[in-house]
Scaffold this motif. Structure first.
Motif, PDB file in Angstrom:
ATOM      1  N   VAL A 100       0.842  -1.201   0.000  1.00 30.68           N
ATOM      2  CA  VAL A 100       0.000   0.000   0.000  1.00 30.68           C
ATOM      3  C   VAL A 100       0.874   1.247   0.000  1.00 30.68           C
ATOM      4  CG1 VAL A 100      -0.928  -1.094   2.037  1.00 30.68           C
ATOM      5  CG2 VAL A 100      -1.112   1.209   1.896  1.00 30.68           C
ATOM      6  N   ALA A 101       2.120   1.119   0.443  1.00 29.64           N
ATOM      7  CA  ALA A 101       3.038   2.255   0.464  1.00 29.64           C
ATOM      8  C   ALA A 101       3.524   2.632  -0.935  1.00 29.64           C
ATOM      9  CB  ALA A 101       4.229   1.967   1.375  1.00 29.64           C
ATOM     10  N   THR A 102       3.133   1.862  -1.953  1.00 31.43           N
ATOM     11  CA  THR A 102       3.496   2.270  -3.312  1.00 31.43           C
ATOM     12  C   THR A 102       2.762   3.549  -3.708  1.00 31.43           C
ATOM     13  OG1 THR A 102       1.829   0.840  -4.334  1.00 31.43           O
ATOM     14  CG2 THR A 102       4.069  -0.061  -4.095  1.00 31.43           C
ATOM     15  N   SER A 103       1.839   3.991  -2.890  1.00 33.30           N
ATOM     16  CA  SER A 103       1.169   5.271  -3.131  1.00 33.30           C
ATOM     17  C   SER A 103       1.927   6.438  -2.504  1.00 33.30           C
ATOM     18  CB  SER A 103      -0.253   5.232  -2.570  1.00 33.30           C
ATOM     19  OG  SER A 103      -1.026   4.281  -3.258  1.00 33.30           O
ATOM     20  N   ARG A 115       6.609  -0.146 -16.568  1.00 33.89           N
ATOM     21  CA  ARG A 115       6.592  -1.264 -15.602  1.00 33.89           C
ATOM     22  C   ARG A 115       5.865  -0.855 -14.330  1.00 33.89           C
ATOM     23  NH1 ARG A 115      12.883  -2.031 -15.491  1.00 33.89           N
ATOM     24  NH2 ARG A 115      12.559   0.202 -15.404  1.00 33.89           N
ATOM     25  N   TRP A 116       6.018   0.417 -13.934  1.00 35.72           N
ATOM     26  CA  TRP A 116       5.334   0.918 -12.735  1.00 35.72           C
ATOM     27  C   TRP A 116       3.827   0.943 -12.972  1.00 35.72           C
ATOM     28  CZ3 TRP A 116       6.343   1.399  -7.839  1.00 35.72           C
ATOM     29  CH2 TRP A 116       5.509   2.168  -7.045  1.00 35.72           C
ATOM     30  N   LEU A 123      -1.914  -4.319  -8.868  1.00 33.73           N
ATOM     31  CA  LEU A 123      -2.373  -4.126  -7.497  1.00 33.73           C
ATOM     32  C   LEU A 123      -3.824  -3.631  -7.439  1.00 33.73           C
ATOM     33  CD1 LEU A 123       0.692  -2.303  -5.882  1.00 33.73           C
ATOM     34  CD2 LEU A 123       0.003  -4.679  -5.542  1.00 33.73           C
ATOM     35  N   GLY A 124      -4.367  -3.264  -8.606  1.00 37.50           N
ATOM     36  CA  GLY A 124      -5.721  -2.708  -8.625  1.00 37.50           C
ATOM     37  C   GLY A 124      -5.757  -1.240  -8.233  1.00 37.50           C
ATOM     38  N   LEU A 125      -4.614  -0.567  -8.399  1.00 39.38           N
ATOM     39  CA  LEU A 125      -4.493   0.838  -8.038  1.00 39.38           C
ATOM     40  C   LEU A 125      -4.270   1.680  -9.289  1.00 39.38           C
ATOM     41  CD1 LEU A 125      -2.113   0.358  -4.986  1.00 39.38           C
ATOM     42  CD2 LEU A 125      -4.554   0.869  -4.902  1.00 39.38           C
ATOM     43  N   PRO A 126      -4.630   2.960  -9.223  1.00 43.97           N
ATOM     44  CA  PRO A 126      -4.375   3.804 -10.401  1.00 43.97           C
ATOM     45  C   PRO A 126      -2.873   3.995 -10.590  1.00 43.97           C
ATOM     46  CG  PRO A 126      -5.204   5.120  -8.568  1.00 43.97           C
ATOM     47  CD  PRO A 126      -5.273   3.685  -8.146  1.00 43.97           C
ATOM     48  N   PRO A 127      -2.457   4.143 -11.857  1.00 43.38           N
ATOM     49  CA  PRO A 127      -1.026   4.315 -12.119  1.00 43.38           C
ATOM     50  C   PRO A 127      -0.535   5.611 -11.507  1.00 43.38           C
ATOM     51  CG  PRO A 127      -2.277   4.417 -14.163  1.00 43.38           C
ATOM     52  CD  PRO A 127      -3.229   4.157 -13.052  1.00 43.38           C
TER      53      PRO A 127
END
Length: 127
Positions: A100-103, A115-116, A123-127
């Protein structure tokens, strides 16, 4: 905070104390390796990263922590991005809660990397 201010000596001293705290060795080693990376001491960063990876084998769910160190190394040398992505994929496979810290804002410079974008979609998150 010390690393952000460029106070690498103080950051290293703080992380060295943290190593002695039970259950904190993996995070402390990540902090030390990242501090060395940000300070430009790649050799020490990689040496500490080797110690971190050895400890991580016995601590499931720490792949994200290793990825963050590679991210720190990649801030000075983009060749380490590939390693960061490999460890991010391992964290995904481990169902790492830290993903979750990828945000977090420290990843901001990566948003243009295809790749990101693919990883964040996975992850189902916006790029």
């Amino acid at each position: 905070a010390y690393v952000g201010k460029g106070m690498y000596k103080e950051a290293l001293a703080t992380f060295q104390k943290q190593i002695e705290t039970p259950g904190q060795e993996v995070l402390a080693l990540a902090g030390i390796a990242s501090t060395y990376a940000f300070s430009g001491d790649t050799a020490q960063a990689l040496t500490t990263l080797d110690r971190l990876k050895a400890k991580s084998q016995n601590a499931p769910g720490t792949a994200y922590t290793v990825a963050v160190v590679y991210w720190a190394l990649a801030t000075r040398d983009v060749r380490y991005r590939e390693d960061a992505f490999r460890w991010l994929d391992r964290a995904y496979d481990e169902h790492g809660l830290d993903l979750v810290a990828t945000s977090a804002r420290w990843w901001d410079g990566w948003y243009e990397d295809p790749r990101w974008i693919a990883f964040r979609k996975k992850l189902g998150l916006p790029p």
